[in-house]
Write an enzyme that holds these catalytic residues in place. Structure first.
Site: not given
Ligand code: ADQ
Length: 456
Positions: A156, A364
């Site tokens: 990921h 990311d």
């Molecule tokens: P993350 O690093 O966690 O994921 P991201 O892809 O942005 O980053 O996913 C975060 C998820 O958590 C999103 O669905 C977002 O809406 C939710 N989220 C974030 N902050 C929140 C908050 N304050 N309250 C509620 N929900 C919140 C890892 C990798 C990424 C990759 C994903 C999926 O680092 O690059 O995109 O896995 O593969």
């Protein structure tokens, strides 16, 4: 159809019915509930002494199988190797890598233990899908126990170029372990290229067509499967949230100011420190915007027991205080900085209210927030996504205002452009991104990966 067995580090947040803030959890649950199968992983609990048992619980067509970790394994495997060594290494942050031999020993031990606990639950035709950097050696461990199932791995997070990867003494062990999988999925073509470049230059392997390669006596395949979302589901939720009490409260509190929103786990890879700097530069260089924009950054703390995470939190608190101290007026606070999580319904309403989605990670894997922000916009009056060129999502989201997060003046200019953008341009950029999101949705991600794994 064969069962799907998903293995990932954490299972517990879903099982406990808690809102998870990790992208992986959302994606895996969706995939499993459509096909049915087993989700195996760590329960999130630790124990000080004695031994552990796998606990299983079936809900609908998913069996959750979880096990706790010994405290020493939690320290070495999770806190240590996964989050203090591999996470910074794979995000190109060599200066933050904390490397100790006892970490890698713990990492190997936990992966072997996971494999040993999973083995009796496996049926011969199960498709096994292992997720992320915590579990790189798991496939090889299962092979050593005699399992011939199709086993795929999806990373990921980014995969660094060989010159960076080789700064870690375990690079050959890591890549060799990856080669034991039948299929290795990455978020972007850039990650695939970095991996295959290692295969060619460091492992001395050969690379053929369609990501097929041979190295360390194994034949495998490396391909990009950019993870997606369900844009229309989110759009419907966002439209419904427009009338929700909290969205209205937010809107009222803005008193006509344009909202810039950021939503990230509190993680140094998300570039929040430089993002705050860029916002400060915006207020400095465009005084006419003072009093007319509000930036709301939502950043729930994560991995707070790892030193580098505590440090970034302190830095951000200092910067937030500085920006507000420098620019706030009696009737205007330029930056709202919130260290908490929100329900999905609330977030979709916030995204829809915001004129700008501000997503500037330094590196990311994908970044689902960027995609979610786009999906939540009102098609008649959409906001603008300001997106780092170093997020995996930048390869797909061609309608974003793309910025280099290391150049704060450039980011501030990007914000200005986005704030001034005409409605026609906003609509056309949004429509182009929305069609990409629909074509590459979460269902397509899962189907494409599993099809490639089955047909290998
Ligand atoms: P993350 O690093 O966690 O994921 P991201 O892809 O942005 O980053 O996913 C975060 C998820 O958590 C999103 O669905 C977002 O809406 C939710 N989220 C974030 N902050 C929140 C908050 N304050 N309250 C509620 N929900 C919140 C890892 C990798 C990424 C990759 C994903 C999926 O680092 O690059 O995109 O896995 O593969």
């Amino acid at each position: 159809m064969s069962r799907l067995v998903v293995v990932s580090n954490r299972v517990a947040p879903i099982q406990e019915g808690k809102q998870s803030s990790g992208g992986l959890a959302v994606a895996v649950l969706d995939a499993l509930s459509e096909i049915g199968g087993v989700w195996f992983g760590w329960s999130g609990e630790t124990y000080a002494s004695g031994s552990s048992k796998v606990k299983t619980e079936t809900k609908g067509n998913i069996t959750y199988a979880t096990m706790p970790l010994a405290k020493r394994d939690y320290d070495a495997f999770y806190k240590g190797y996964a989050n203090a060594t591999l996470w910074p290494l794979f995000h190109y942050r060599m200066e933050l890598v904390d490397y100790h031999r006892r970490y890698v020993v713990g990492y190997r031990r936990v992966n072997e233990e996971f494999a040993g606990r999973l083995a009796p639950m496996l049926e011969a035709d199960d498709l096994v899908w292992v997720h992320d950097y915590h579990l790189i050696p798991l496939g090889r461990d299962l092979r050593m126990m005699g399992h011939r199932n199709r086993i795929g791995f999806f990373l990921h997070i980014p995969f660094p170029p060989p010159d960076l990867l080789t700064t870690c003494s375990d690079h050959a062990f890591l890549v060799q372990s990856m080669c034991a999988y039948d299929l290795i999925g990455f978020q972007t073509e850039n990650d695939v290229e970095n991996f295959l470049s290692y295969i060619r230059k460091v492992a001395g392997g050969t690379v053929g067509r369609g990501g097929r390669f041979e190295a360390y006596g194994e034949k495998s395949r490396a391909c990009a499967f950019p993870i997606g979302i369900y844009p229309d589901r989110l759009a419907a939720q966002a439209a419904a949230s427009a009338d929700a009490r909290q969205t209205k409260r937010l809107l009222r509190s803005l008193t006509g100011k344009d909202l810039i929103v950021g939503v990230d786990r509190l993680d140094y890879s998300k570039g929040l420190d430089r993002r705050f700097d860029a916002y400060e530069t915006l207020l400095e260089t465009a005084p006419s915007l003072r009093g007319h924009v509000t930036y709301m950054q939502i950043a729930p703390p994560s991995r707070s027991d790892v030193q580098s995470y505590r440090e970034i939190r302190e830095v951000l608190e200092g910067k937030a205080g500085h920006i507000n101290g420098r620019f706030a007026e009696f009737d205007w606070v330029p930056l709202r900085y919130l260290n908490k999580s929100f329900q999905r319904e609330q977030l979709t309403g916030f995204f829809r209210t915001a004129r700008i989605g501000f997503v500037t990670p330094l590196r990311d894997g994908m970044n689902l927030v960027a995609k979610e922000y786009v999906a939540c916009q009102d098609p008649e009056d959409p906001g603008v996504l300001v997106l780092s060129q170093f997020a995996g999502a930048a390869a797909e989201l061609d309608g974003a205002v793309t910025v280099n997060p290391y150049d704060t003046e450039y980011v501030a200019e990007g914000l200005q452009r986005a704030l001034a953008m005409s409605i026609e341009e906003r609509r056309s950029r949004w429509a182009s991104m929305m069609s990409v999101l629909r074509a590459n949705d979460l269902g397509a991600w899962r189907r494409n990966f599993l099809r490639a794994l089955r047909s290998r």
